[in-house]
Scaffold this active site. Structure first.
Site, mmCIF file in Angstrom:
data_model
loop_
_atom_site.group_PDB
_atom_site.id
_atom_site.type_symbol
_atom_site.label_atom_id
_atom_site.label_comp_id
_atom_site.label_asym_id
_atom_site.label_seq_id
_atom_site.Cartn_x
_atom_site.Cartn_y
_atom_site.Cartn_z
ATOM 1 N N THR A 94 7.844 81.297 -16.299
ATOM 2 C CA THR A 94 7.645 82.610 -17.132
ATOM 3 C C THR A 94 7.482 81.988 -18.509
ATOM 4 O O THR A 94 7.516 80.636 -18.758
ATOM 5 C CB THR A 94 8.873 83.722 -17.284
ATOM 6 O OG1 THR A 94 9.934 82.950 -18.042
ATOM 7 C CG2 THR A 94 9.225 83.658 -15.843
ATOM 8 N N CYS A 95 7.294 82.816 -19.540
ATOM 9 C CA CYS A 95 7.121 82.342 -20.934
ATOM 10 C C CYS A 95 8.280 81.410 -21.366
ATOM 11 O O CYS A 95 8.243 80.797 -22.319
ATOM 12 C CB CYS A 95 6.638 83.420 -21.780
ATOM 13 S SG CYS A 95 5.071 84.078 -21.935
ATOM 14 N N HIS A 116 23.352 79.637 -11.161
ATOM 15 C CA HIS A 116 22.435 79.917 -12.200
ATOM 16 C C HIS A 116 21.542 80.884 -11.795
ATOM 17 O O HIS A 116 21.057 81.741 -12.588
ATOM 18 C CB HIS A 116 21.926 78.725 -12.705
ATOM 19 C CG HIS A 116 20.875 78.789 -13.632
ATOM 20 N ND1 HIS A 116 21.004 78.785 -15.138
ATOM 21 C CD2 HIS A 116 19.472 78.630 -13.675
ATOM 22 C CE1 HIS A 116 19.904 78.968 -15.788
ATOM 23 N NE2 HIS A 116 18.961 79.070 -14.890
ATOM 24 N N SER A 156 18.279 85.526 -19.914
ATOM 25 C CA SER A 156 17.228 85.967 -20.695
ATOM 26 C C SER A 156 17.289 85.776 -21.977
ATOM 27 O O SER A 156 18.678 86.129 -22.663
ATOM 28 C CB SER A 156 16.889 87.369 -20.329
ATOM 29 O OG SER A 156 16.457 87.467 -18.900
ATOM 30 N N GLU A 188 17.405 92.048 -19.763
ATOM 31 C CA GLU A 188 16.157 92.632 -19.649
ATOM 32 C C GLU A 188 15.547 92.710 -18.294
ATOM 33 O O GLU A 188 15.862 92.125 -17.398
ATOM 34 C CB GLU A 188 15.164 91.797 -20.658
ATOM 35 C CG GLU A 188 14.990 90.329 -20.131
ATOM 36 C CD GLU A 188 13.874 90.140 -19.115
ATOM 37 O OE1 GLU A 188 12.955 91.198 -18.936
ATOM 38 O OE2 GLU A 188 13.700 88.998 -19.022
ATOM 39 N N GLN A 203 9.895 89.137 -11.882
ATOM 40 C CA GLN A 203 9.507 87.692 -11.781
ATOM 41 C C GLN A 203 10.107 86.799 -10.749
ATOM 42 O O GLN A 203 9.419 85.943 -10.062
ATOM 43 C CB GLN A 203 9.490 87.230 -13.250
ATOM 44 C CG GLN A 203 8.555 87.699 -14.285
ATOM 45 C CD GLN A 203 9.211 87.324 -15.806
ATOM 46 O OE1 GLN A 203 10.343 87.090 -15.978
ATOM 47 N NE2 GLN A 203 8.121 87.368 -16.644
ATOM 48 N N ALA A 243 3.580 83.874 -31.350
ATOM 49 C CA ALA A 243 3.861 84.095 -29.903
ATOM 50 C C ALA A 243 4.893 83.149 -29.541
ATOM 51 O O ALA A 243 5.296 82.900 -28.263
ATOM 52 C CB ALA A 243 2.695 83.252 -29.280
ATOM 53 N N MET A 296 10.330 85.649 -30.757
ATOM 54 C CA MET A 296 10.526 86.791 -31.208
ATOM 55 C C MET A 296 9.142 87.712 -30.744
ATOM 56 O O MET A 296 8.978 88.692 -30.545
ATOM 57 C CB MET A 296 10.964 86.835 -32.444
ATOM 58 C CG MET A 296 11.417 88.358 -33.125
ATOM 59 S SD MET A 296 12.807 88.794 -32.196
ATOM 60 C CE MET A 296 13.951 87.516 -32.739
#
Length: 447
Positions: A50-51, A93, A103, A108, A114, A183, A186
């Protein structure tokens, strides 16, 4: 059940920079799993990208095999950014990740989807076997429980989601055009929050367009999103109904000229510190600007609320982790028990046929067969009942030496290509090797 152990490695928002995360990100999750499965002695693999995280889990004959495979997988990343864990810590984990405790936004919701998508990708690549099937489905179960049984995902605790809520108090977000400038961490939070608020269009502008594009790909299922460079602000800023800025710039990147001529009402939330928006912009009649001080009241209440819920989720994870390890123990004991009964069945069938061959020609041969087979089954069941009980007790007490011995005695295939049925410390007890130091089902690395 696999006879291997789980090893994992990760680069996350906690351990690495945005650039390191981008470098660690695979082309796609399925291809990454396929790559890991080409490593000799890696039986299963799972990759979550993920990001904010790239995590890889493998099942191998021991942790040495798993660590070597993961070191190669993250070879392009500085060692200090990569966190590697052995069996127990890797499993725990993964449960924490799915529950939202790892997260950026505590609790979230996006991460549970995901985790599920990564599971499907790994399964399509042939990476999900008995070990990871149990682990990932348990993680998904924990994530779902955390969100339905606690308040972990209620309210807002991040500035990104608080920015969305602040904007929503001023103008309707549904059908609006939103612009996120930056990006980084935040900016990512703000973009995800706006995407779930049903904006019609979302533009992410960033100095490095590739980072903006990666974020856009991550939220593409939520809304129509596009990436842009900072040079494009001259054209996209006036199109936006909502602007959220979150850059690390030392100087303002948005000036009054970016918004001049704006006729409709426009809300700007400036998360930059120092400010991303020049103060003079506030003099424009159609523009309203909010800064960090305006958001504190929104985040304070729910920050405490989620902290209380997180403690509940931690207790939930402790219980579910124990259930998962018990599941592994039962499966490994059942493997030894099945091998024992299969071996006894082969002997029984051979001896029954030998006994019946001496009775051929008798009028009651069918009845003889029934009697002899019933007697043989009874003998097998009575003889194997005590060792069956002992093997289940051995698994419950982490006595892997007994399980290992049973497999050696009764499974002709065991030991030919497999590693230990337990992590290295248990294998050491069997083989006499004292060079390893892992504990119960796998050692725990400090994160």
């Amino acid at each position: 059940m696999s006879t291997g152990v789980v090893t994992a490695a990760r680069v996350t928002h906690d351990s690495g920079s945005v650039d390191q995360l981008a470098a660690a990100s695979p082309e796609n999750q399925e291809a990454a799993v396929t790559e890991l499965l080409t490593v000799p002695d890696i039986e299963e693999a799972y990759v979550l990208s993920t990001c904010n995280r790239v995590e890889a889990y493998v099942v191998g004959s021991d942790h040495t095999v798993g660590r070597a495979a993961l070191a190669e997988f993250f070879a392009a990343i500085d060692n200090e950014a990569v966190v590697t864990t052995d069996h127990d810590e890797s499993l725990r984990h993964l449960l924490r990740v799915a529950a939202g405790l790892e997260s950026v936004i505590l609790g979230e919701d996006q991460i549970i989807g995901q985790v599920r998508t990564a599971y499907e990708d790994a399964r399509d690549a042939g990476g999900i076997g008995s070990m990871l099937e149990a682990a990932v489905t348990k993680a998904i179960h924990v994530g779902e429980r955390a969100r339905t049984e606690t308040a972990i995902n209620e309210g807002v605790v991040s500035l990104g989601s608080a920015a969305t809520r602040r904007a929503a108090r001023e103008i309707p977000l549904e059908g609006a055009t939103a612009l996120v400038v930056g990006a980084g961490e935040m900016g990512q939070l703000a973009a995800r929050s706006l995407a779930t608020a049903s904006v019609d269009e979302l533009i992410v502008a960033n100095r490095t367009v590739a980072h903006a594009a990666h974020l856009v790909d991550d939220i593409a299922d939520e809304t129509d999103a596009t990436a842009a460079s900072l040079e494009a602000l001259d054209t996209v800023a006036t199109r936006a109904d909502v602007v959220v800025t979150a850059t690390g710039s030392e100087e303002p990147i948005l000036e009054p000229q970016h918004f001049e001529g704006q006729a409709s009402e426009q809300v700007i939330v400036d998360l930059g510190q120092p400010r991303d928006v020049a103060p003079a912009t506030a003099t424009l009649p159609a523009v309203r600007i909010f800064d960090l001080d305006d958001l504190e009241s929104i985040t304070a209440e729910t920050r405490d609320q989620r902290a209380d819920a997180a403690r509940e989720v931690e207790s939930m994870i402790d219980r579910e982790f124990d259930l998962l390890t018990e599941q592994y123990k039962r499966a490994r004991a059942d493997e030894a028990i099945a091998a024992m009964y299969e071996s006894a069945e082969r002997i029984k069938e051979r001896e029954v046929e030998t006994a019946l061959s001496h009775l051929e020609g008798d009028e009651g041969s069918d009845e003889h067969r029934e009697v002899v087979e019933a007697m043989a089954d009874s003998l097998v069941n009575q003889l194997l009942a005590p060792p069956t009980k002992s093997l289940r007790e051995a698994a419950a007490e982490d006595d892997w030496s007994t399980i290992h011995t049973a497999l050696q005695l009764f499974d002709p295939e065991f030991g030919a290509n497999d590693g230990p049925i337990a992590p290295p410390s248990m294998a050491a007890a069997v083989t006499g090797d004292t060079t390893t130091g892992d504990a119960s089902l796998g050692a725990t690395d400090d994160d």
